[in-house]
Scaffold this motif. Structure first.
Motif, PDB file in Angstrom:
ATOM      1  N   SER A   2       0.884  -1.060   0.056  1.00 54.69           N
ATOM      2  CA  SER A   2       0.041  -0.057   0.049  1.00 54.69           C
ATOM      3  C   SER A   2       0.826   1.263  -0.059  1.00 54.69           C
ATOM      4  N   ILE A   3       0.291   2.319  -0.645  1.00 54.84           N
ATOM      5  CA  ILE A   3       1.134   3.494  -0.605  1.00 54.84           C
ATOM      6  C   ILE A   3       0.716   4.404   0.513  1.00 54.84           C
ATOM      7  N   PRO A   4       1.432   4.928   1.389  1.00 58.03           N
ATOM      8  CA  PRO A   4       1.191   5.770   2.334  1.00 58.03           C
ATOM      9  C   PRO A   4       0.424   7.152   2.028  1.00 58.03           C
ATOM     10  N   ARG A   5      -0.603   7.386   2.756  1.00 59.18           N
ATOM     11  CA  ARG A   5      -1.318   8.468   2.409  1.00 59.18           C
ATOM     12  C   ARG A   5      -0.834   9.845   3.397  1.00 59.18           C
ATOM     13  N   PRO A   6      -0.981  10.914   2.637  1.00 59.34           N
ATOM     14  CA  PRO A   6      -0.641  12.212   3.642  1.00 59.34           C
ATOM     15  C   PRO A   6      -1.706  12.302   4.593  1.00 59.34           C
ATOM     16  N   SER A   7      -1.176  12.866   5.914  1.00 55.10           N
ATOM     17  CA  SER A   7      -2.328  13.192   6.818  1.00 55.10           C
ATOM     18  C   SER A   7      -3.117  14.324   6.548  1.00 55.10           C
ATOM     19  N   ARG A   8      -4.170  14.496   7.227  1.00 58.66           N
ATOM     20  CA  ARG A   8      -5.063  15.739   7.038  1.00 58.66           C
ATOM     21  C   ARG A   8      -4.247  16.910   7.254  1.00 58.66           C
ATOM     22  N   ARG A   9      -3.612  16.947   8.260  1.00 54.58           N
ATOM     23  CA  ARG A   9      -2.766  18.098   8.465  1.00 54.58           C
ATOM     24  C   ARG A   9      -1.848  18.375   7.385  1.00 54.58           C
ATOM     25  N   ALA A  10      -1.410  17.508   6.594  1.00 54.45           N
ATOM     26  CA  ALA A  10      -0.475  17.799   5.457  1.00 54.45           C
ATOM     27  C   ALA A  10      -1.215  18.563   4.586  1.00 54.45           C
ATOM     28  N   TRP A  11      -2.547  18.147   4.240  1.00 54.77           N
ATOM     29  CA  TRP A  11      -3.302  18.941   3.091  1.00 54.77           C
ATOM     30  C   TRP A  11      -3.690  20.304   3.581  1.00 54.77           C
ATOM     31  N   TRP A  12      -3.672  20.702   5.071  1.00 58.03           N
ATOM     32  CA  TRP A  12      -4.227  22.063   5.491  1.00 58.03           C
ATOM     33  C   TRP A  12      -2.696  22.739   5.341  1.00 58.03           C
ATOM     34  N   LEU A  13      -1.582  22.090   5.591  1.00 62.15           N
ATOM     35  CA  LEU A  13      -0.402  22.828   5.368  1.00 62.15           C
ATOM     36  C   LEU A  13      -0.260  23.146   3.980  1.00 62.15           C
ATOM     37  N   LEU A  14      -0.702  22.256   3.023  1.00 58.68           N
ATOM     38  CA  LEU A  14      -0.375  22.657   1.562  1.00 58.68           C
ATOM     39  C   LEU A  14      -1.405  23.868   1.271  1.00 58.68           C
ATOM     40  N   LEU A  15      -2.465  23.993   1.968  1.00 55.68           N
ATOM     41  CA  LEU A  15      -3.570  24.980   1.508  1.00 55.68           C
ATOM     42  C   LEU A  15      -2.725  26.279   2.070  1.00 55.68           C
ATOM     43  N   LEU A  16      -2.430  26.422   3.297  1.00 54.68           N
ATOM     44  CA  LEU A  16      -1.452  27.548   3.812  1.00 54.68           C
ATOM     45  C   LEU A  16      -0.316  27.829   3.048  1.00 54.68           C
ATOM     46  N   LEU A  17       0.475  26.861   2.524  1.00 57.71           N
ATOM     47  CA  LEU A  17       1.378  27.093   1.416  1.00 57.71           C
ATOM     48  C   LEU A  17       0.828  27.836   0.345  1.00 57.71           C
ATOM     49  N   PHE A  18      -0.101  27.325  -0.222  1.00 55.95           N
ATOM     50  CA  PHE A  18      -0.562  28.085  -1.340  1.00 55.95           C
ATOM     51  C   PHE A  18      -1.076  29.488  -1.250  1.00 55.95           C
ATOM     52  N   GLY A  19      -1.563  29.913  -0.078  1.00 58.20           N
ATOM     53  CA  GLY A  19      -1.847  31.309   0.249  1.00 58.20           C
ATOM     54  C   GLY A  19      -0.707  31.988   0.332  1.00 58.20           C
ATOM     55  N   ILE A  20       0.272  31.339   0.890  1.00 54.68           N
ATOM     56  CA  ILE A  20       1.683  31.903   1.342  1.00 54.68           C
ATOM     57  C   ILE A  20       2.426  32.194  -0.009  1.00 54.68           C
ATOM     58  N   GLY A  21       2.247  31.099  -1.086  1.00 53.45           N
ATOM     59  CA  GLY A  21       2.967  31.485  -2.313  1.00 53.45           C
ATOM     60  C   GLY A  21       2.233  32.559  -3.307  1.00 53.45           C
ATOM     61  N   LEU A  22       1.047  32.508  -3.274  1.00 54.86           N
ATOM     62  CA  LEU A  22       0.173  33.658  -3.789  1.00 54.86           C
ATOM     63  C   LEU A  22       0.556  34.953  -3.249  1.00 54.86           C
ATOM     64  N   LEU A  23       0.724  35.051  -1.887  1.00 56.82           N
ATOM     65  CA  LEU A  23       1.004  36.519  -1.232  1.00 56.82           C
ATOM     66  C   LEU A  23       2.402  36.761  -1.652  1.00 56.82           C
ATOM     67  N   ASN A  24       3.309  35.942  -1.767  1.00 57.12           N
ATOM     68  CA  ASN A  24       4.600  36.196  -2.094  1.00 57.12           C
ATOM     69  C   ASN A  24       4.701  36.861  -3.515  1.00 57.12           C
ATOM     70  N   TYR A  25       4.001  36.218  -4.521  1.00 56.87           N
ATOM     71  CA  TYR A  25       4.039  36.813  -5.880  1.00 56.87           C
ATOM     72  C   TYR A  25       3.475  38.138  -6.014  1.00 56.87           C
ATOM     73  N   LEU A  26       2.350  38.443  -5.110  1.00 58.67           N
ATOM     74  CA  LEU A  26       1.267  39.477  -5.263  1.00 58.67           C
ATOM     75  C   LEU A  26       1.907  40.685  -4.665  1.00 58.67           C
ATOM     76  N   ASP A  27       2.855  40.435  -3.455  1.00 56.91           N
ATOM     77  CA  ASP A  27       3.451  41.470  -2.866  1.00 56.91           C
ATOM     78  C   ASP A  27       4.471  42.033  -3.474  1.00 56.91           C
TER      79      ASP A  27
END
Length: 404
Positions: A2-27
């Motif tokens: 079986s292939i290990p699956r990322p935790s729910r927290r990992a996906w929340w972190l990915l969502l935060l990273l998306f916002g951080i990266g978006l803000l990085n280029y916007l700023d």
């Protein structure tokens, strides 16, 4: 197996990273969008504006390396929270600036803090996502900069016309402070299965990293390929207006298309590479094969100046954008495949610094080249760079695979 699956927290972190990266280029784009406004409000000239750009770029290149070391030394929770918080405060200070010196100082602080996001992202992805799922997760993150670039012009214009140019800096800065706090609260208890505890062995010494020939191979590939992206980023809008006759309003309607198409291609590429890695193929070989296939289409970019219409120009420009984004996306994966986690952020910082330096050099020479010999030789030369880097990686692939 079986292939290990990322935790729910990992996906929340990915969502935060998306916002951080978006803000990085916007700023970072706010200043260029407000150039005409600030020339009036602060009595700036074009020379003053060039000083402001340099005030951002010089520390940006330098701190790419420094921030990578900080991530490897202190981990992602403390370092990324600090990076986002500092650049958000710097953005607020830009909005409070009353003269050139104050604005330049705030932009320098912004340039020092912003590059830290990318080495931190490198380490977060290696910490929270197993190799079999990492490419897809990374591909979902890759459009964040595209979204930031798309949102910046209308958002900055809306804030400026509704209130004032000050709020175009201040409000995103406040949002950034909230994201920094959110990251501090969320990036906790990394998965034990990945050996990802923050108290892992100390960061690899920089001398050891620079003594590794594999690092220099990747740096060489990055130095060769990044100028293509930086040229398209800074020169294509002017090319479309000056040579094809696109108006500024038309550019606003179509300028996002190449980056959007490239983001979709990266997501598809992530799924494909995960498929092969999950079935036991050597990850480094999968990444380099992906690079080579993408680079095979790079010569299409040489025909941009011969495009008979705007539609064909957009097709060719989009093809080049796809190639550039696949290489950006894949290089982070390749670092994760080859190097240990306690050196990856430093290596990502080195790659970013070399890439930004190559882009800065390209933009310094692009103006004289275009003025004296035109666009055609420049596009032809750029079309050769990705194939050249692909040859470099392919010839050294056995070494990279053995290392992984």
């Amino acid at each position: 197996m079986s292939i290990p699956r990322p935790s729910r927290r990992a996906w929340w972190l990915l969502l935060l990273l998306f916002g951080i990266g978006l803000l990085n280029y916007l700023d970072r784009q706010t200043l260029s969008i407000l150039k005409a406004t600030l020339k009036v409000e602060l009595a700036l000239t074009d020379i003053h504006y060039s000083w402001l750009v340099t005030a951002f770029m010089a520390p940006y290149i330098l701190f790419y390396v420094v921030s990578g070391r900080l991530v490897d030394r202190f981990g992602t929770r403390r370092s990324l929270s600090a990076f986002v918080g500092i650049w958000s405060v710097a953005n607020i200070l830009c909005g409070c600036a009353q003269n050139l010196a104050q604005l330049a100082g705030a932009r320098a602080l912004l340039g020092a803090a912003e590059p830290g996001a990318f080495p931190a992202i490198q380490r977060v992805m290696m910490t929270w996502f197993p190799p079999e799922r990492r490419a897809f997760a990374w591909s979902l993150l890759s459009p964040c900069t595209t979204v930031g670039a798309i949102l910046a012009p209308p958002l900055v214009a809306l804030l400026t016309t509704t209130w004032s140019w000050h709020w175009a800096f201040i409000l995103p800065g406040v949002v950034g402070c909230v994201l920094a706090a959110g990251w501090w609260l969320t990036d906790r208890n990394p998965p034990a299965a990945s050996g990802a505890a923050e108290a892992e062995p100390a960061a690899v010494p920089l001398r050891t990293i620079l003594g590794d020939t594999r690092v220099w191979i990747l740096l060489g590939a990055r130095a060769v390929t990044d100028p293509v992206w930086y040229f398209h980023l800074f020169w294509l809008p002017g090319y479309l207006q000056e040579r094809i006759g696109v108006s500024l309003s038309q550019l606003g309607w179509i300028g996002w298309i190449p980056s959007f198409v490239a983001s979709l291609a990266v997501i598809l590429t992530g799924r494909i590479t995960d498929f092969f890695v999950a079935r036991g193929r050597p990850p480094a070989r999968v990444r380099v094969t992906m690079f080579a296939l993408a680079a095979a289409f790079a010569p299409l970019g040489a025909f941009t100046t011969f495009a008979p219409s705007l539609l064909w120009a957009l097709v060719l420009i989009s093809a080049v954008a796809i190639i550039c984004q696949i290489w950006f996306f894949g290089q982070g994966l390749l670092v994760a495949d080859i190097f240990p986690r306690n050196s990856a952020a430093t290596i990502a910082g080195l790659l970013g610094a070399v890439g930004a330096s190559g882009g800065l050099l390209m933009n310094l020479v692009a103006g004289p080249l275009i003025q004296h010999i035109g666009y055609v030789p420049v596009f032809i030369g750029l079309a050769c760079l990705h194939p050249l880097a692909a040859v470099l990686l392919w010839r050294t692939l056995p070494r990279l695979v053995r290392a992984a």
